[in-house]
Design an enzyme around this catalytic site. Structure first.
Site: not given
Ligand code: RB5
Length: 147
Positions: A70, A65-68, A8-9, A98, A133-134
């Site tokens: 979502g 994404c911003g945090t990875g 995403d952005h 694994h 096992r894995h």
């Molecule tokens: C976008 O602002 C942000 O919410 C998205 O990139 C991500 O971090 C969501 O988990």
């Protein structure tokens, strides 16, 4: 090897860097967007890239994404996808050995480009262990999709 990418952005800048890195290493790329920094919805890009992995068009996927968080949550809703949100090289290797992860996610606002590329390299260059096992545990993950 063909790698599907989606972002995403919040992940656009890092995805551009990752794509340049992958091309320099000789990987084939399928870029499912987004293609600019305008606000958009990460599930749409997770779905497009993961569909390419599930169909066999791409071998592995990389989502940003911003945090990875979502985009990895969205990816893991898709049957057959095992997406690992990664922030370190040890986990990048372990999730291939694994979990046989077929998609990885990064936070474009969390990790710097240097670390991100080391994580990508570790993920792409580490094979599944093929240990029973894995595989048994991976099969149990697949069983959860039927609940
Ligand atoms: C976008 O602002 C942000 O919410 C998205 O990139 C991500 O971090 C969501 O988990």
């Amino acid at each position: 090897m063909t790698i599907a990418l989606g972002c995403d952005h919040g992940g656009f800048d890092l995805k551009t860097i990752v794509i340049g890195h992958l091309k320099s290493k000789g990987f084939q790329i399928k870029d499912f967007g987004t293609y600019d920094a305008n606000s958009c919805d990460y599930p749409d890009y997770a779905a497009a890239a993961c569909d390419s992995v599930i169909s066999g068009e791409s071998d592995l996927g990389i989502l940003i994404c911003g945090t990875g968080v979502g985009i990895s949550m969205a990816a893991n809703k898709i049957d057959g996808i095992r997406c690992a949100l990664l922030g370190d090289v040890f986990s990048a290797k372990a999730t291939k050995q694994h979990n046989n992860a077929n998609v990885m996610a990064l936070g474009g606002r969390v990790v710097g480009a240097g670390l991100a590329l080391e994580i990508v390299d570790a993920f792409l260059n580490t094979p599944f262990s093929n240990e029973a096992r894995h595989q048994k545990r991976i099969d149990k993950i697949s069983d959860l999709e039927k609940r």
